[in-house]
Scaffold this active site. Structure first.
Site, PDB file in Angstrom:
ATOM      1  N   THR A 235      15.763 -45.440 -49.896  1.00 33.53           N
ATOM      2  CA  THR A 235      15.290 -44.236 -48.733  1.00 33.53           C
ATOM      3  C   THR A 235      14.505 -43.484 -49.395  1.00 33.53           C
ATOM      4  O   THR A 235      14.269 -42.477 -50.607  1.00 33.53           O
ATOM      5  CB  THR A 235      16.452 -43.206 -48.569  1.00 33.53           C
ATOM      6  OG1 THR A 235      17.535 -44.387 -48.012  1.00 33.53           O
ATOM      7  CG2 THR A 235      16.025 -42.602 -47.450  1.00 33.53           C
TER       8      THR A 235
ATOM      9  N   ASN B 206       9.433 -35.552 -46.299  1.00 33.60           N
ATOM     10  CA  ASN B 206       9.215 -35.821 -47.604  1.00 33.60           C
ATOM     11  C   ASN B 206       8.414 -36.491 -48.103  1.00 33.60           C
ATOM     12  O   ASN B 206       8.333 -36.095 -49.322  1.00 33.60           O
ATOM     13  CB  ASN B 206      10.318 -37.517 -46.772  1.00 33.60           C
ATOM     14  CG  ASN B 206      11.333 -37.756 -47.199  1.00 33.60           C
ATOM     15  OD1 ASN B 206      12.638 -36.842 -46.865  1.00 33.60           O
ATOM     16  ND2 ASN B 206      11.933 -38.718 -46.406  1.00 33.60           N
TER      17      ASN B 206
ATOM     18  N   GLU C  51       6.938 -40.875 -36.986  1.00 35.59           N
ATOM     19  CA  GLU C  51       8.071 -40.187 -36.060  1.00 35.59           C
ATOM     20  C   GLU C  51       7.464 -38.847 -35.514  1.00 35.59           C
ATOM     21  O   GLU C  51       8.389 -38.295 -35.053  1.00 35.59           O
ATOM     22  CB  GLU C  51       9.131 -39.914 -37.315  1.00 35.59           C
ATOM     23  CG  GLU C  51       9.484 -40.993 -38.117  1.00 35.59           C
ATOM     24  CD  GLU C  51       9.913 -40.909 -39.195  1.00 35.59           C
ATOM     25  OE1 GLU C  51      11.497 -41.558 -39.401  1.00 35.59           O
ATOM     26  OE2 GLU C  51      10.574 -39.712 -39.704  1.00 35.59           O
TER      27      GLU C  51
ATOM     28  N   ASP D 116       8.010 -42.628 -48.402  1.00 33.78           N
ATOM     29  CA  ASP D 116       7.662 -41.761 -48.581  1.00 33.78           C
ATOM     30  C   ASP D 116       6.647 -41.255 -50.061  1.00 33.78           C
ATOM     31  O   ASP D 116       5.803 -40.618 -50.202  1.00 33.78           O
ATOM     32  CB  ASP D 116       8.213 -40.922 -48.479  1.00 33.78           C
ATOM     33  CG  ASP D 116       8.915 -41.197 -46.768  1.00 33.78           C
ATOM     34  OD1 ASP D 116       8.213 -42.414 -46.019  1.00 33.78           O
ATOM     35  OD2 ASP D 116      10.455 -41.236 -46.263  1.00 33.78           O
TER      36      ASP D 116
ATOM     37  N   SER E 234       3.537 -52.205 -49.892  1.00 33.82           N
ATOM     38  CA  SER E 234       3.941 -51.572 -50.684  1.00 33.82           C
ATOM     39  C   SER E 234       5.647 -52.579 -50.960  1.00 33.82           C
ATOM     40  O   SER E 234       5.521 -53.123 -49.768  1.00 33.82           O
ATOM     41  CB  SER E 234       5.071 -50.016 -50.480  1.00 33.82           C
ATOM     42  OG  SER E 234       4.793 -50.067 -49.034  1.00 33.82           O
TER      43      SER E 234
ATOM     44  N   ASN F 179      14.059 -33.889 -40.531  1.00 33.00           N
ATOM     45  CA  ASN F 179      14.785 -34.964 -40.163  1.00 33.00           C
ATOM     46  C   ASN F 179      16.052 -34.111 -41.200  1.00 33.00           C
ATOM     47  O   ASN F 179      15.424 -34.284 -42.391  1.00 33.00           O
ATOM     48  CB  ASN F 179      14.945 -36.195 -39.935  1.00 33.00           C
ATOM     49  CG  ASN F 179      14.421 -37.043 -38.983  1.00 33.00           C
ATOM     50  OD1 ASN F 179      13.617 -36.500 -38.234  1.00 33.00           O
ATOM     51  ND2 ASN F 179      14.079 -37.947 -39.692  1.00 33.00           N
ATOM     52  N   LEU F 180      17.394 -34.053 -40.703  1.00 33.05           N
ATOM     53  CA  LEU F 180      18.293 -33.728 -41.335  1.00 33.05           C
ATOM     54  C   LEU F 180      19.005 -35.391 -41.668  1.00 33.05           C
ATOM     55  O   LEU F 180      18.980 -35.652 -40.802  1.00 33.05           O
ATOM     56  CB  LEU F 180      19.059 -32.996 -41.203  1.00 33.05           C
ATOM     57  CG  LEU F 180      20.550 -32.574 -42.290  1.00 33.05           C
ATOM     58  CD1 LEU F 180      19.992 -32.046 -42.936  1.00 33.05           C
ATOM     59  CD2 LEU F 180      21.572 -31.764 -41.021  1.00 33.05           C
TER      60      LEU F 180
ATOM     61  N   GLY G 109       7.189 -36.948 -43.025  1.00 35.38           N
ATOM     62  CA  GLY G 109       6.289 -36.263 -43.238  1.00 35.38           C
ATOM     63  C   GLY G 109       6.735 -35.390 -43.802  1.00 35.38           C
ATOM     64  O   GLY G 109       6.658 -35.407 -44.763  1.00 35.38           O
TER      65      GLY G 109
ATOM     66  N   GLY H 166       7.950 -53.151 -52.395  1.00 32.35           N
ATOM     67  CA  GLY H 166       9.445 -53.128 -53.140  1.00 32.35           C
ATOM     68  C   GLY H 166       9.610 -53.675 -54.692  1.00 32.35           C
ATOM     69  O   GLY H 166       8.268 -53.320 -55.349  1.00 32.35           O
TER      70      GLY H 166
END
Ligand code: RIB
Length: 301
Positions: free
Chosen positions: A248, A43, A139, A252, A220, A11-12, A41, A222
């Site tokens: 963000t 990332n 995704e 990943d 995960s 993705n952009l 993906g 955080g």
């Protein structure tokens, strides 16, 4: 793991920094807008490449400038992009808001990502057969994820799934094919229909996935680190302390770092993955925030 292939999204990212998230119906001013290479993906593939794993990517982008940018960025991390197909649909896009605490919310437009089919996986099967491990997220269409997992399992590869975005319960056929699944607490709750607020709740929910055939569940957490739940017990690995700027792609990066460092020992792989994700959280952007192997080693020292 020495080599990996990622099947997934590119993705952009349109990333907007703001002081706080707007309320419904409210208009607020942003601090900045940046365009970054992203997609769960891509990332993961970029992080695997940066962390020294021989990596290939299978996915789809448009015949547009965004597609060119995303491929170039992956190649800069040494990722083999011969499995990235060009389509008439535009490259996937993500619209991301990041608040002062580094928390984000993401809206995606699938675009070309949703044109990736089981036939494409078949066409690119040599990339899966050449790798030690298959890494995926959700995704791209579920039928494509399933096809890749089946092919990889039949070829004796390790299958790793980051079940994000979590659609609710996953097909049991897919769970049976996963050696590792890496939800966060929210995703774990969506996958299992069980609460996942405390360590005990996460363990109970993760065990239901183990019963359905998953090898190991990596949750995960955080700022609380990561919890690995296996049929033989669980390990909680607290994270290093950093100032969170933008979360963000931290998940990943965690998955990729775990895969890059996995040699059968849970604790070293979790420690390494926590360190890589902590660095990613302390920087802005998706792929822009992902550290190199040398940076992770320095940080751990
Ligand atoms: O996990 C972060 C990613 O989710 C972003 O890069 C965005 O593209 C979405 O796919």
């Amino acid at each position: 793991m020495k080599s990996a292939v990622v099947v997934g999204s590119l993705n952009l990212d349109y990333s907007i920094a703001l002081q706080r998230m707007p309320q419904p119906g409210e208009t607020i001013a942003a601090d900045s807008l940046t365009l970054n290479p992203g997609g769960k993906g891509a990332n993961q593939a970029y992080a695997l490449g940066r962390l020294g794993c021989q990596t290939a990517m299978i996915g789809a982008v448009g015949r547009d400038g965004a597609g060119d940018t995303l491929i170039r960025n992956l190649q800069s991390a040494g990722v083999d992009c011969s499995g990235v197909l060009r389509r008439e649909e535009p490259t996937g896009q993500a619209f991301i808001t990041v608040d002062k605490q580094g928390e984000n919310s993401i809206i995606i437009l699938h675009g070309a990502n949703y044109t990736l089919t089981p036939a494409d996986i078949e066409e690119k099967r040599a990339l899966i057969e050449a790798a030690d491990c298959l890494v995926m997220q959700l995704e791209v269409p579920m039928e494509t994820v399933l096809a890749a997992a089946k092919l990889a399992r039949a070829a004796g590869k390790t299958v790793v799934l980051d079940p994000a975005p979590a659609p609710g319960p996953l097909p049991e056929e897919l769970l049976r094919l996963c050696d590792f699944i890496k939800p966060n607490e929210t995703e774990l709750s969506l996958l299992t229909g069980m609460p996942a607020g405390s360590r005990e709740e996460c363990e109970a929910a993760a065990k239901t996935l183990l019963q359905k055939g998953v090898g190991t569940v990596l949750v995960s957490l955080g700022a609380k680190g990561a919890l690995a739940v296996t049929p033989h017990g669980s390990v909680l690995m607290p994270p290093p302390k950093v100032k969170a700027v933008d979360s963000t792609s931290a998940g990943d990066c965690f998955t990729a770092a775990f895969v890059s460092h996995w040699d059968g020992g849970l604790e070293p792989a979790l420690r390494y993955a926590n360190a890589a994700a902590a660095i990613a959280v302390s920087r802005r952007g998706a792929q822009a925030s992902i550290p190199s192997a040398a940076e992770v080693e320095d940080f751990i020292q």
